[in-house]
Design a protein around this motif. Structure first.
Motif, PDB file in Angstrom:
ATOM      1  N   GLY A   1       0.796  -1.222   0.000  1.00 26.37           N
ATOM      2  CA  GLY A   1       0.000   0.000   0.000  1.00 26.37           C
ATOM      3  C   GLY A   1       0.824   1.265   0.000  1.00 26.37           C
ATOM      4  N   ARG A   2       2.084   1.159   0.405  1.00 26.47           N
ATOM      5  CA  ARG A   2       2.946   2.343   0.387  1.00 26.47           C
ATOM      6  C   ARG A   2       3.126   2.881  -1.027  1.00 26.47           C
ATOM      7  NH1 ARG A   2       7.572  -0.118   4.453  1.00 26.47           N
ATOM      8  NH2 ARG A   2       6.221  -0.246   6.322  1.00 26.47           N
ATOM      9  N   LEU A   3       3.059   1.995  -2.020  1.00 25.51           N
ATOM     10  CA  LEU A   3       3.161   2.440  -3.409  1.00 25.51           C
ATOM     11  C   LEU A   3       1.977   3.342  -3.753  1.00 25.51           C
ATOM     12  CD1 LEU A   3       4.264  -0.907  -5.118  1.00 25.51           C
ATOM     13  CD2 LEU A   3       5.701   1.058  -4.518  1.00 25.51           C
ATOM     14  N   GLY A   4       0.798   2.962  -3.269  1.00 20.85           N
ATOM     15  CA  GLY A   4      -0.370   3.799  -3.483  1.00 20.85           C
ATOM     16  C   GLY A   4      -0.253   5.133  -2.782  1.00 20.85           C
ATOM     17  N   ASP A   5       0.316   5.131  -1.579  1.00 21.22           N
ATOM     18  CA  ASP A   5       0.515   6.385  -0.857  1.00 21.22           C
ATOM     19  C   ASP A   5       1.468   7.299  -1.614  1.00 21.22           C
ATOM     20  OD1 ASP A   5      -1.148   5.537   1.214  1.00 21.22           O
ATOM     21  OD2 ASP A   5       0.497   4.622   2.320  1.00 21.22           O
ATOM     22  N   LEU A   6       2.536   6.718  -2.146  1.00 19.30           N
ATOM     23  CA  LEU A   6       3.488   7.525  -2.918  1.00 19.30           C
ATOM     24  C   LEU A   6       2.840   8.098  -4.170  1.00 19.30           C
ATOM     25  CD1 LEU A   6       6.689   5.275  -2.665  1.00 19.30           C
ATOM     26  CD2 LEU A   6       6.310   7.484  -1.560  1.00 19.30           C
ATOM     27  N   TYR A   7       2.001   7.288  -4.794  1.00 21.48           N
ATOM     28  CA  TYR A   7       1.309   7.754  -6.004  1.00 21.48           C
ATOM     29  C   TYR A   7       0.375   8.916  -5.689  1.00 21.48           C
ATOM     30  CZ  TYR A   7      -1.979   7.760  -9.901  1.00 21.48           C
ATOM     31  OH  TYR A   7      -2.778   8.140 -10.947  1.00 21.48           O
ATOM     32  N   LEU A   8      -0.399   8.779  -4.639  1.00 19.13           N
ATOM     33  CA  LEU A   8      -1.327   9.851  -4.273  1.00 19.13           C
ATOM     34  C   LEU A   8      -0.569  11.107  -3.834  1.00 19.13           C
ATOM     35  CD1 LEU A   8      -4.075   7.871  -2.308  1.00 19.13           C
ATOM     36  CD2 LEU A   8      -4.174   8.742  -4.642  1.00 19.13           C
ATOM     37  N   THR A   9       0.560  10.921  -3.160  1.00 18.70           N
ATOM     38  CA  THR A   9       1.368  12.070  -2.767  1.00 18.70           C
ATOM     39  C   THR A   9       1.914  12.809  -3.990  1.00 18.70           C
ATOM     40  OG1 THR A   9       2.019  10.974  -0.698  1.00 18.70           O
ATOM     41  CG2 THR A   9       3.406  12.805  -1.459  1.00 18.70           C
ATOM     42  N   SER A  10       2.325  12.026  -5.007  1.00 18.03           N
ATOM     43  CA  SER A  10       2.858  12.652  -6.217  1.00 18.03           C
ATOM     44  C   SER A  10       1.778  13.437  -6.965  1.00 18.03           C
ATOM     45  CB  SER A  10       3.447  11.589  -7.142  1.00 18.03           C
ATOM     46  OG  SER A  10       2.433  10.748  -7.663  1.00 18.03           O
TER      47      SER A  10
END
Length: 271
Positions: free
Chosen positions: A259-268
Motif C-alpha cells: 500500500g505504500r506504493l499507493g501512498d506515494l502515487y497519491l502524494t505525487s
C-alpha cells in the motif's frame, strides 16, 4: 557486566509475533473445520473431528496443529487412511499469516490496538479463500457477521477519521463491485460484491493508498491467473474462476506493505 535491558519496542517486536504465530496455528486448525462444514451447513462445534473413513474421533494428542499430522505420518491412527497434507499446510499458513500481521501491527502500542481486528480479518480471509477454492462460494454465514465484528474491533482500537475512511472505502469498493457484477454478469459472483466491502473497509482504514493498491491488485492477480490457466489449456474465456482468493491476497499485499506504493502515487498527484 550486566547485559543491556531489552527495550519495550524490542520486546514487543519479538514476543507479539511469537504469540501470534502460536495462536495462528490453533486458529488454522479450526479453519480446516470451518472450510469443510460451513459450506455444507453443518455445525463447526459438533460433532468432534473424526476420520472420514472409520469415523473414529481424533484424539486430543493427535489434534495438535502440524505436529499431530507429522507424528501420525499423515495417516489415521485407527485405520491408517491417508490424511490430506492440506490440514497441516493450512495450519502452518495461518500461523505464518498471523506472524506477518503481528510484525506489521504489533511493534508499538498504537499498532497493538489494531492487532485484534487485523488478525480476525486474516482468519476470515483464509477461511473464505479455502471455501471459494473448494466450492466457488463465499458463505454469508462468514461474510456478513464479519462486518459488525470487524467494525467493533476497529472502533475499539481506532480513531474517528480512520473509521470514517473505512466506512467510505467499504461503500466505494462495494458499489464498484456491484456495478461490475451488474454490467458483466458471470464475471464474478455476488459473494465477491459482499466481500469487497470488507476489503474496502480494512484497507481504507489504514490509508487511501492502501485501499487503491488492494483493490487494483485483486483484479490484476485474477486476470493474470486467468491468462495463465488459458495458456495452459486448463480454462477458457467462459470458465468461472473463484475471485475471492485474489481479492483477499490483493488486500493483504496492500496491508502488509504494498500500500505504500499507493501512498506515494497519491502524494505525487498532490504536488
Amino acid at each position: 557486566m550486566e547485559p543491556p535491558a531489552l527495550s519495550e519496542h524490542a520486546f514487543l517486536a519479538v514476543a507479539v509475533p511469537a504469540l501470534a504465530g502460536l495462536l495462528g496455528l490453533a486458529v488454522g486448525s479450526f479453519l480446516n473445520v470451518v472450510a469443510q462444514r460451513v459450506p455444507a451447513g453443518r455445525s463447526v462445534a459438533r460433532p468432534p473431528s473424526a476420520c472420514p473413513r472409520c469415523a473414529h474421533p481424533i484424539r486430543a494428542r493427535h489434534n495438535v496443529p502440524v505436529l499431530g499430522w507429522l507424528v501420525l505420518r499423515g495417516r489415521c491412527f485407527d485405520c491408517e487412511a491417508p490424511i490430506s497434507a492440506r490440514y497441516p499446510l493450512v495450519e502452518a499458513g495461518t500461523g505464518l499469516a498471523f506472524v506477518l500481521v503481528a510484525v506489521r501491527f504489533g511493534a508499538d502500542p498504537e499498532g497493538l490496538r489494531l492487532l485484534p481486528a487485523y488478525l480476525t480479518f486474516a482468519a476470515v480471509a483464509v477461511a473464505l479463500a479455502l471455501i471459494d477454492l473448494d466450492v466457488h462460494r463465499l458463505p454469508d454465514a462468514i461474510v456478513l457477521p464479519s462486518y459488525p465484528a470487524l467494525a467493533l474491533l476497529l472502533a475499539v482500537g481506532g480513531d474517528g477519521r480512520a473509521l470514517s475512511r473505512a466506512a467510505t472505502g467499504a461503500v466505494l469498493l462495494g458499489l464498484f463491485f456491484l456495478v461490475v457484477w451488474y454490467v458483466a454478469p458471470g464475471g464474478m459472483g455476488f459473494g465477491d460484491v459482499k466481500l469487497s466491502g470488507l476489503v474496502g473497509a480494512m484497507t481504507a482504514y489504514l490509508t487511501w493508498g492502501t485501499f487503491l493498491v488492494g483493490a487494483f491488485l485483486g483484479f490484476v492477480l485474477g486476470a493474470v491467473a486467468g491468462v495463465l490457466l488459458m495458456a495452459a489449456g486448463r480454462a477458457g474465456r467462459r470458465t468461472a474462476l473463484p475471485f475471492g482468493p485474489f481479492l483477499v491476497v490483493g488486500a493483504w499485499s496492500a496491508i502488509l506493505g504494498a500500500g505504500r506504493l499507493g501512498d506515494l502515487y497519491l502524494t505525487s498527484l498532490g504536488r
